[in-house]
Design a protein around this motif. Sequence first.
Motif, mmCIF file in Angstrom:
data_model
loop_
_atom_site.group_PDB
_atom_site.id
_atom_site.type_symbol
_atom_site.label_atom_id
_atom_site.label_comp_id
_atom_site.label_asym_id
_atom_site.label_seq_id
_atom_site.Cartn_x
_atom_site.Cartn_y
_atom_site.Cartn_z
ATOM 1 N N MET A 73 -6.730 11.423 -15.554
ATOM 2 C CA MET A 73 -6.107 12.093 -14.416
ATOM 3 C C MET A 73 -6.471 13.568 -14.298
ATOM 4 O O MET A 73 -5.961 14.269 -13.436
ATOM 5 N N VAL A 103 0.186 11.434 -8.972
ATOM 6 C CA VAL A 103 -1.017 10.879 -8.358
ATOM 7 C C VAL A 103 -1.162 11.386 -6.919
ATOM 8 O O VAL A 103 -2.242 11.817 -6.511
ATOM 9 N N ILE A 140 -8.649 8.947 -11.343
ATOM 10 C CA ILE A 140 -8.158 9.276 -10.000
ATOM 11 C C ILE A 140 -9.324 9.464 -9.040
ATOM 12 O O ILE A 140 -9.324 8.947 -7.918
ATOM 13 N N THR A 163 -10.079 6.884 -5.864
ATOM 14 C CA THR A 163 -10.064 7.368 -4.477
ATOM 15 C C THR A 163 -11.399 7.097 -3.789
ATOM 16 O O THR A 163 -11.450 6.942 -2.571
ATOM 17 N N THR A 176 -1.676 4.097 -7.589
ATOM 18 C CA THR A 176 -0.803 4.526 -8.688
ATOM 19 C C THR A 176 -0.555 3.389 -9.656
ATOM 20 O O THR A 176 -0.492 3.600 -10.879
#
Length: 498
Positions: free
Chosen positions: A189, A254, A272, A276, A288
């Motif tokens: 993350m 998130v 992440i 995306t 998430t």
Amino acid sequence: MITELLIYLLVVIIIYHIFEYMKIQFHYDKCGIRYKPGVPIFGNTFSSIFGRRHFIDDLDAVYKAFPNDKYVGFFDGMKPILLIRDPELMKMITIKDFNHFVNRKPFFPKEIEPLLGSSVLSLEGDEWRKMRSRLTVAFSAAKMKGMWPSMRAVSDQVMEYLKDHQSEDIEVADLMRRYNTDVIANAGMGLQVNSLKDRTNEFFMAGQQAISFTIWRKIYYFLTIQFPIIAKLMQFLGLQLLPPAGTVFFRKIVSDSIAYRKKNNIIRHDFINILTEISEDWTLDEITGQIYFAFLASYESSTSTLSLCIHELALNPDIEEKLYQEVRSHQERAGELTFEDLPELKYLDCVLSEISRKWSAAVIMDRVCSSGYVLPPPREGGKEYEVKVGDTIYNVVNPLHLDPNYFSDPEVFDPTRFSEGNKQNIKSFTYMPFGMGPRNCLGMRFAIIKMKVLLYHLVLNYKIVRCEKTVEPIRLQPLDFSIRAVGNTYVRFKARAE
């Protein structure tokens, strides 16, 4: 009057479930499937539900009771399960005839855990295929290489922490849990978290609360899995299985991260960013959910494997020394460990393979029948059995790993089983720590890499030694999902002379 009515309803419910339980046994008798009678309502899992032994031991008791059968009956609470014992039959179910067994049983009902219900673990059919196909990109070698610097940085944090704690008895599971938390936070993350310094940070506490199953949470989980109507009721009442603070935290972190990166055009080598890129039509909960599941899975399974590996190294100093000689030789020859160097560390690979055999976190490969399937007779002289749509089977993992028919002296920790000269002798589908077939563990490469980078630097810099609290032999705590030693794993780390 109310008391008498409640007692009457309770008696009716108990009688009904005893009747249903007997009906299942009659069905198995009629079909010639052997089974061990359990306790009505709780089945063969009574002991593990009430903390008397580990779920693995419940499975193993039934597995060992019928050594000549390819599959037997198992009662997971009130649910009749076919327990598959035969490696060849497992291969058919998980690979050759996979289209008949695409789905897994609901681990977290979506009604009470919408985030985890949206994860790749819980999805079914075409939804699962689509999600799996996209997520495979996230765990490619190229993506793992991009996360390598973050893993190295977190490993260095552990080495630095141990410098000031050499005279202490270290509770290894806590140390490894903090390591795994920080790897997911950093590599997954893009968050700079140091759980060894900030010991109550929100990221770590979210995982700690999620895995702390009290007796009431265990009963709650049991009831929602056994009786779906209860899950619907919990949804209506707004109750969740896992602490809601964790899901709120992950949703916020998130969504904030995605918004910040889009606004500032930031690209990072983490989950992440990858998600995306591949998820233009996904909801925030779907994105998430994948990250939350990856965090919880890593938080406990990798923690268990690393903790028991360190425990075994403390009990087997000759194996630790052999591993040290390999990593020291590499360090002297090649310098700092790189991502490309990992395949060269053959003995480290043997050690991790053996710990994953002896103390696998996988336990079972569960599958739900999605189209009718006929199994061969369970034994010579038996008859075929029709698996119907919706029926669940358990392909056992740990009982096979510890079966002397497949591994000699299975209780002995012996990494040479997986040496180049020996691993070819391991029978197919008797070693499955990450599952098999299209629904095997998606994060296998990520888990192995982060464990190797830590063990490499740990053994290079510190000698793992026993202390008074080090338990021998290792026995498992009576837990549902975690693989932990009775008395926990305590060792000391003694800095090696430079």
